[in-house]
Scaffold this motif. Structure first.
Motif, mmCIF file in Angstrom:
data_model
loop_
_atom_site.group_PDB
_atom_site.id
_atom_site.type_symbol
_atom_site.label_atom_id
_atom_site.label_comp_id
_atom_site.label_asym_id
_atom_site.label_seq_id
_atom_site.Cartn_x
_atom_site.Cartn_y
_atom_site.Cartn_z
ATOM 1 N N UNK A 256 -12.439 0.630 9.652
ATOM 2 C CA UNK A 256 -13.009 1.729 10.433
ATOM 3 C C UNK A 256 -11.913 2.695 10.888
ATOM 4 N N UNK A 257 -11.584 3.693 10.059
ATOM 5 C CA UNK A 257 -10.564 4.662 10.458
ATOM 6 C C UNK A 257 -11.079 5.628 11.520
ATOM 7 N N UNK A 258 -10.158 6.045 12.365
ATOM 8 C CA UNK A 258 -10.420 7.166 13.256
ATOM 9 C C UNK A 258 -9.909 8.422 12.554
ATOM 10 N N UNK A 259 -9.229 9.298 13.292
ATOM 11 C CA UNK A 259 -8.691 10.512 12.677
ATOM 12 C C UNK A 259 -7.544 10.206 11.737
ATOM 13 N N UNK A 260 -7.671 10.672 10.484
ATOM 14 C CA UNK A 260 -6.636 10.454 9.466
ATOM 15 C C UNK A 260 -6.449 11.759 8.695
ATOM 16 N N UNK A 261 -5.210 12.089 8.389
ATOM 17 C CA UNK A 261 -4.927 13.310 7.644
ATOM 18 C C UNK A 261 -5.409 13.172 6.202
ATOM 19 N N UNK A 262 -6.330 14.062 5.796
ATOM 20 C CA UNK A 262 -6.884 14.008 4.439
ATOM 21 C C UNK A 262 -7.693 15.276 4.179
ATOM 22 N N UNK A 263 -8.316 15.329 3.004
ATOM 23 C CA UNK A 263 -9.185 16.461 2.671
ATOM 24 C C UNK A 263 -10.523 16.374 3.403
ATOM 25 N N UNK A 264 -10.794 15.248 4.033
ATOM 26 C CA UNK A 264 -12.106 14.999 4.618
ATOM 27 C C UNK A 264 -12.538 16.110 5.569
ATOM 28 N N UNK B 120 -2.212 8.557 6.441
ATOM 29 C CA UNK B 120 -3.021 7.581 5.697
ATOM 30 C C UNK B 120 -2.373 6.202 5.609
ATOM 31 N N UNK B 121 -1.048 6.165 5.704
ATOM 32 C CA UNK B 121 -0.342 4.882 5.619
ATOM 33 C C UNK B 121 -0.778 3.906 6.712
ATOM 34 N N UNK B 122 -1.240 4.443 7.842
ATOM 35 C CA UNK B 122 -1.716 3.585 8.938
ATOM 36 C C UNK B 122 -2.903 2.753 8.469
ATOM 37 N N UNK B 123 -3.814 3.370 7.738
ATOM 38 C CA UNK B 123 -4.988 2.657 7.232
ATOM 39 C C UNK B 123 -4.612 1.809 6.028
ATOM 40 N N UNK B 124 -3.656 2.279 5.234
ATOM 41 C CA UNK B 124 -3.205 1.520 4.073
ATOM 42 C C UNK B 124 -2.652 0.167 4.492
ATOM 43 N N UNK B 125 -1.953 0.139 5.628
ATOM 44 C CA UNK B 125 -1.403 -1.133 6.118
ATOM 45 C C UNK B 125 -2.526 -2.105 6.502
ATOM 46 N N UNK B 126 -3.627 -1.572 6.989
ATOM 47 C CA UNK B 126 -4.767 -2.430 7.333
ATOM 48 C C UNK B 126 -5.392 -3.028 6.075
ATOM 49 N N UNK B 127 -5.489 -2.213 5.022
ATOM 50 C CA UNK B 127 -6.027 -2.705 3.751
ATOM 51 C C UNK B 127 -5.129 -3.808 3.197
ATOM 52 N N UNK B 128 -3.823 -3.575 3.234
ATOM 53 C CA UNK B 128 -2.868 -4.583 2.751
ATOM 54 C C UNK B 128 -2.987 -5.877 3.553
#
Length: 271
Positions: A174-182, A220-228
């Motif tokens: 469940x991401x909050x604000x993340x830098x992306x095209x979204x 995005x790396x913040x969420x990537x670490x959660x996936x890992x």
């Protein structure tokens, strides 16, 4: 242990970072997306790329079968493909509303259906669904997006109990604000659907309020670490939360009543 990982929506944003980071960890990673030309950069990062349109059944079946033919298994499915269609319930066309669900919900569900038989056979696997704090709270102008993410949350909970006997885990991120095209896509849709309508003034205030927070969004790396972390864990959590304002927002949603939460959200709009 090296895993075979399929990531949908890998052409940009979080999906692209997931693919790069997981390949760097030594996994066999397939980055899939509709915009194949945007996947080229991933090949130099050790990521295998594959075409995938999550609104096209033949494309989804071909993607999964190709990986199974080449690798013999899929250990992890990261359902990341998605976008935000913003606009009022009154103004967004039903065609666009259905497309929002086709991408965010039905595409996710179909990809899950396609990988489960092989995961059941090997008695292991993980389905990681990228949801949002928007699957727990709802802001003005985001009804169809929020509805799709609420659906992902509920579907994940049911799926988790169904596949547990087969050694398969289901994880929600469940991401909050993340830098992306979204945000760009969401705001473009909002502008298009609310121009010259009864909601134009409110929509303008809404965009201004969120524009002030974009620079504060997490990488995005913040969420990537959660996936890992979810992939590496023998017994992963059912949910992982991260990104700008994610934990405070979910705390407020848990403890505040609906009317109070409505007032809090509306108070963020500039006067």
């Amino acid at each position: 242990m090296k895993k075979v990982i399929l990531i949908t929506g890998a052409s940009s944003g979080m999906g692209k970072v997931f693919a790069q980071d997981l390949a760097k960890e030594g996994h066999i990673v397939y980055g899939a997306a509709r915009r194949v030309d945007l996947l080229k950069e991933l090949t130099s990062k050790g990521v295998k790329t594959i075409a995938l349109d999550v609104t096209n059944d033949e494309s989804m079946k071909s993607c999964v079968q190709t990986i199974l033919d080449q690798e013999g298994r899929i250990d992890i499915l990261v359902n990341n493909a998605g976008y935000g269609s913003y606009g009022t319930v009154e103004d967004v066309s039903m065609e666009e509303a259905k497309r929002q669900f086709d991408v965010n919900v039905f595409g996710l569900a179909r990809m899950t259906q396609l990988v489960l038989p092989s995961m059941r056979k090997q008695k292991s696997g993980k389905i990681i669904n990228i949801s949002s704090i928007g699957g727990k709270i709802a802001t003005p102008f985001g009804a169809w997006y929020h509805a799709s993410k609420f659906a992902v949350e509920g579907m994940s909970d049911s799926l988790r109990t169904e596949v547990k006997p087969f050694g398969i885990d289901v994880v929600v991120i469940e991401p909050g604000g993340v830098k992306s095209e979204w945000a760009t896509i969401a705001y473009e849709n909002l502008t298009k659907t609310t121009q010259n309508t009864a909601y134009s003034d409110m929509a303008t205030k809404f965009k201004k309020a969120f524009e002030t927070t974009i620079s504060k969004n997490a990488e995005p790396e913040v969420i990537s670490r959660l996936v890992s972390k979810a992939i590496a864990a023998p017994k992963p959590k059912t949910r992982y939360v991260g990104g700008y304002m994610a934990k405070p927002v979910l705390f407020f949603r848990r403890w505040l009543g609906d009317r109070t939460m409505d007032k809090l959200l509306l108070s963020q709009l500039p006067k």
